[in-house]
Design a protein around this motif. Structure first.
Motif, mmCIF file in Angstrom:
data_model
loop_
_atom_site.group_PDB
_atom_site.id
_atom_site.type_symbol
_atom_site.label_atom_id
_atom_site.label_comp_id
_atom_site.label_asym_id
_atom_site.label_seq_id
_atom_site.Cartn_x
_atom_site.Cartn_y
_atom_site.Cartn_z
ATOM 1 N N GLN A 34 38.639 3.111 -52.944
ATOM 2 C CA GLN A 34 38.656 4.028 -51.812
ATOM 3 C C GLN A 34 37.239 4.358 -51.357
ATOM 4 O O GLN A 34 36.987 4.525 -50.151
ATOM 5 N N ALA A 35 36.305 4.458 -52.288
ATOM 6 C CA ALA A 35 34.904 4.701 -51.916
ATOM 7 C C ALA A 35 34.350 3.544 -51.088
ATOM 8 O O ALA A 35 33.546 3.754 -50.166
ATOM 9 N N LEU A 36 34.777 2.309 -51.374
ATOM 10 C CA LEU A 36 34.337 1.170 -50.583
ATOM 11 C C LEU A 36 34.979 1.174 -49.195
ATOM 12 O O LEU A 36 34.333 0.812 -48.197
ATOM 13 N N ARG A 37 36.238 1.591 -49.109
ATOM 14 C CA ARG A 37 36.936 1.556 -47.824
ATOM 15 C C ARG A 37 36.432 2.634 -46.869
ATOM 16 O O ARG A 37 36.365 2.405 -45.660
ATOM 17 N N ASP A 38 36.096 3.819 -47.393
ATOM 18 C CA ASP A 38 35.657 4.886 -46.495
ATOM 19 C C ASP A 38 34.142 4.949 -46.327
ATOM 20 O O ASP A 38 33.627 5.866 -45.680
ATOM 21 N N GLY A 39 33.395 4.004 -46.908
ATOM 22 C CA GLY A 39 31.963 3.910 -46.655
ATOM 23 C C GLY A 39 31.087 4.692 -47.594
ATOM 24 O O GLY A 39 29.853 4.659 -47.452
ATOM 25 N N ARG A 40 31.643 5.382 -48.574
ATOM 26 C CA ARG A 40 30.799 6.108 -49.523
ATOM 27 C C ARG A 40 30.065 5.165 -50.463
ATOM 28 O O ARG A 40 29.057 5.547 -51.065
ATOM 29 N N ALA A 41 30.556 3.965 -50.640
ATOM 30 C CA ALA A 41 29.884 2.919 -51.421
ATOM 31 C C ALA A 41 29.857 1.647 -50.585
ATOM 32 O O ALA A 41 30.766 1.385 -49.795
#
Length: 637
Positions: free
Chosen positions: A287-294
């Protein structure tokens, strides 16, 4: 050949999703030839196979109607190797079968078993799950496949690699024999053919020719780097391309954790995926990759199976894949839906030939070159600064503050501060050593022969704990050659001698410092590699110590020990060297009987009362033998 007419709800779902035309694999599974038959389909990741088998099983799921009534038992089953892939299939089926009222149930490991059981009890037309959890539901009786009309095995080759062969056989054995069985796999090894021959009837083999078109949007680059600069090259590649989302593949879990720690220290927004993470941790990372946090994902091949990252632009192979299929499977996650992607292979000198074989087997052409250095990375980041969208926007509410800054500090000072702030949150680019160009392949030679070679001397030996397996990669990296260019390695006490193939000698010159304190020098002729003998003292400066002369000592003649046996007459038994042995032994004292023994009385018989003679017992007669009755207790064995 004309395609079968798709059901109205499916056409509406495809139109709403923006499908103008079907992909090759989607087109192949809905032809008249494939209708109602078992299918064995080869399709790469990203070719649209999820929607393909969704369209293929539509006749069995819908049964010719546009709206389904609640189901008592599942009509179709989809088996996927990983939780992420099963959840992705569920999301695709939701929009594809949503207009038809199809109810879905998910059965994957790591999720709440009770929630899944309640969903199955309410009734589901299609069940999607992983092999282990599906078998668990079947054994407990919460999943009944007696009315299943179609079973789909997605990524069948990966499920066999993960050890799910027994679970697949159990699941397929629980479904009716009249079902359709569809197997989708990137490759078709012998194990898949055996499984298909056991559980499929007259299966149609479909080989989709769309993989080349898919990988046409992927630019392959092979970067030649020194082994000690692998990590620095990865950091520079990430900085150079500045991808929206990137994935870095490592071979082992330990490599993933090591790279993850190094990237966090350098300020990269990264997450790690490995087998030690729980399902909740994996979901948070994705989820962090999908929402741009990672923006960077470090993962192993097993942990990354089935994940779909939108906007993935860069794939980095920190460790080379084991085979061409793995290379295509890794790289196939980028370059989708008309977007451009880049696949970068980090190749140290010792793995140059392996990389060439993998690229040749995958039938892709890579551009060979060096990893971007510090100057190239800095120049690329400066270009992004000049083209930053914020500079093209018209002044807004901040115009007053901008004017005050210009009036107080001047334009040069404000611009310099802006550049410093831009670079402040980024680590400095890594300095890479010059990687030598790869040597041309050596000609084939006969087995057991090395050919013409030149000897070199290294300034380390047994005293420095040198070993051939430790020196081999260092020598390869120093000259940019493969290990087949190195012959014998002879480790001596204070130095080591190594053979280099004659065509590769120029790469080392007369002398080369491999690393601080380790020097490699050319030797004229063949060195004296005789048996090592420890030196007695320090040798004169500039000369090697001479070998100590070998001592030859004479062994003493064999002299057996004298016999300890004594003859009846009290003399020693005649044995070899008995006289000499008697002379060497000290004289023994004569044997003297103790006084107390002489005073002992002679033996006398006992004068006690005589014993009574033995008499048999005649007082009580014995009972006669009788057979045991039925009521008696059985005897113990």
């Amino acid at each position: 050949m004309n395609d079968l007419a798709l059901a109205g709800p499916l056409q509406a779902a495809l139109a709403e999703k923006g499908y103008d035309s079907l992909t090759p694999v989607q087109h192949a599974v809905i032809t008249e030839e494939a209708a109602g038959r078992d299918l064995l389909v080869s399709a790469q990741t990203g070719s649209g196979k999820t929607v393909a088998f969704g369209l293929a099983i539509a006749p069995e799921v819908l049964g010719g109607v546009d709206r389904l009534m609640p189901a008592d038992k599942p009509l179709a089953l989809v088996v996927a190797p990983t939780r992420e892939l099963a959840q992705q299939v569920g999301r695709e089926f939701e929009w594809l079968y949503g207009p038809a009222g199809v109810q879905l149930a998910s059965c994957v490991g790591g999720m709440d078993y009770r929630t899944e059981r309640r969903a199955l009890d309410r009734g589901a037309h299609v069940v999607v799950g992983t092999p282990g959890r599906l078998r668990d539901h079947i054994e407990r009786g919460s999943l009944d496949l007696s009315e299943a009309r179609a079973v789909v095995l997605d990524e069948a080759d990966e499920m066999l690699d993960l050890g799910f062969a027994e679970d697949l056989e159990f699941i397929l054995g629980a479904a009716p024999e009249t079902r359709r069985t569809l197997m989708f796999s990137a490759t078709v090894p012998k194990e898949i053919e055996k499984l298909a021959g056991t559980f499929q009837r007259d299966a149609l083999r479909l080989v989709v020719q769309g993989e080349a078109r898919q990988h046409a949007d992927i630019a392959y680059r092979a970067l030649n780097v020194q082994a000690r600069d692998k990590e620095h090259a990865i950091f520079n590649v990430l900085r150079f391309y500045e991808a929206q989302t990137a994935i870095v593949f490592a071979k082992t879990r330990a490599n993933v954790n090591h790279l993850f720690a190094r990237m966090i220290n350098r300020g990269f927004q990264a997450v790690a995926l490995s087998g030690e993470l729980s399902q909740t941790e994996r979901m948070h990372a994705l989820q962090a990759l999908r929402d741009g946090r990672a923006r960077v994902c470090i993962a192993t091949d097993v942990a990354a199976r089935g994940i779909d990252l939108p906007g993935l632009e860069l794939v980095i192979h920190a460790d080379l894949p084991t085979n061409p299929e793995t290379l295509l499977h890794r790289s196939g996650r980028t370059g989708r839906a008309g977007r451009k992607g880049t696949s970068v292979l980090i190749v140290p000198p010792a793995e140059f030939r392996k990389a060439g074989r993998i690229l040749q087997g995958a039938k892709v052409t890579a551009e060979w070159g060096k990893a971007p250095g510090a100057d190239e990375v800095q120049a690329r980041e400066d270009e992004r600064l000049l083209d930053h969208p914020a500079l093209a926007e018209a002044p807004g509410e901040e115009a007053g503050m901008a004017g005050a800054l210009l009036e107080r500090w001047g334009p040069d000072a404000v611009a310099s501060a802006f550049v410093r702030l831009w670079r402040e949150g980024r680590s400095a680019p890594e300095e890479l050593s010059d990687a030598p160009t790869q040597a041309a392949p050596l000609p084939a030679r006969e087995r057991g022969s090395f050919g013409p070679a030149v000897w070199f001397r290294l300034s380390v030996g047994h005293t420095g704990r040198a070993e051939a397996r430790w020196l081999l990669p260092k020598i390869c990296d120093a000259g940019g050659i493969a290990k087949d260019g190195i012959g014998a390695i002879r480790v001596q006490q204070d130095e080591t001698y190594v053979q280099i193939a004659e065509p590769l000698v120029d790469r080392y010159g007369a002398s080369l410092e491999i690393e601080p304190g380790l020097v490699m020098e050319r030797v004229e002729g063949e060195p004296d590699l005789g048996r090592f003998v420890p030196r007695l003292g320090a040798a004169p400066e500039g000369r090697r110590p001479e070998r100590a002369p070998e001592r030859k000592t004479e062994k003493p003649a064999y002299r057996p020990k004298p016999s300890r046996f004594v003859e009846e007459d009290g003399t020693a038994a005649e044995t070899p060297h008995a006289a000499e042995a008697a002379e060497d032994r000290p004289a023994r004292k004569p044997y003297a009987r103790p006084a107390e023994r002489e005073a002992r009385k002679p033996y006398a018989p006992r004068e006690d009362a005589p014993r009574k003679p033995y008499a048999p017992r005649d007082d009580a007669p014995r009972k006669p033998w009788a057979e045991r009755g039925e009521g008696d207790a059985p005897r113990k064995p």
